[in-house]
Design an enzyme around this catalytic site. Sequence first.
Site, PDB file in Angstrom:
ATOM      1  N   ASN A  57       0.860  -1.181   0.000  1.00  0.00           N
ATOM      2  CA  ASN A  57       0.000   0.000   0.000  1.00  0.00           C
ATOM      3  C   ASN A  57       0.900   1.236   0.000  1.00  0.00           C
ATOM      4  O   ASN A  57       1.837   1.331   0.794  1.00  0.00           O
ATOM      5  CB  ASN A  57      -0.934  -0.002   1.210  1.00  0.00           C
ATOM      6  CG  ASN A  57      -2.026   1.031   1.087  1.00  0.00           C
ATOM      7  OD1 ASN A  57      -1.763   2.226   0.971  1.00  0.00           O
ATOM      8  ND2 ASN A  57      -3.269   0.573   1.108  1.00  0.00           N
ATOM      9  N   GLN A  58       0.624   2.180  -0.860  1.00  0.00           N
ATOM     10  CA  GLN A  58       1.488   3.349  -1.038  1.00  0.00           C
ATOM     11  C   GLN A  58       1.093   4.542  -0.161  1.00  0.00           C
ATOM     12  O   GLN A  58       1.652   5.632  -0.307  1.00  0.00           O
ATOM     13  CB  GLN A  58       1.467   3.761  -2.511  1.00  0.00           C
ATOM     14  CG  GLN A  58       2.014   2.667  -3.414  1.00  0.00           C
ATOM     15  CD  GLN A  58       1.755   2.926  -4.873  1.00  0.00           C
ATOM     16  OE1 GLN A  58       0.731   3.484  -5.252  1.00  0.00           O
ATOM     17  NE2 GLN A  58       2.689   2.510  -5.714  1.00  0.00           N
TER      18      GLN A  58
END
Length: 166
Positions: A42-43
């Site tokens: 997840n960024q």
Amino acid sequence: MPAVRHASFAPHVYPDTRLLILGSLPGARSLAEQRYYAHPTNQFWQLVGEVIDRPLAGMDYDDRLAALREAKVGLWDVIRSAERRSSSDSEIREVEAQDLAALVAELPDLRMIAFNGGKAAAVGRRQLPGLEGVEIVDLPSSSAANTGGYAGKLERWLVLCLALSR
């Protein structure tokens, strides 16, 4: 796999929060670790780190939250609880929404609400009437399931800087 009911975390906000980022519902990894955006693909932490100009992704979790606090950024989810078979937002069913209006009423310095992804926006916008002086922004999801590419996401996420510069 049968659907299981999941619940979100407590909000990470303070009275001087200027920017509130709202996700949908924590995924399996986040729930297991009891941490916002715990999945390594997840960024979120990279994107928000760019917004507040801090290397959040390289920090330990408590330091990340402290940096958000210092930057006047709050976190929460629009869904209090829901049924879901996997971490995918498309699997979310039987939604019980948060009382976003009550939370927003406790944040007098709030300038912007940002929805992290389409599901968060679809559920969250229904919870909020028009808010005077508060901009509402829909962002591309920070999830790796959103394959739009980091550069495109970052370009859209950088609008959040406006809430912190006013």
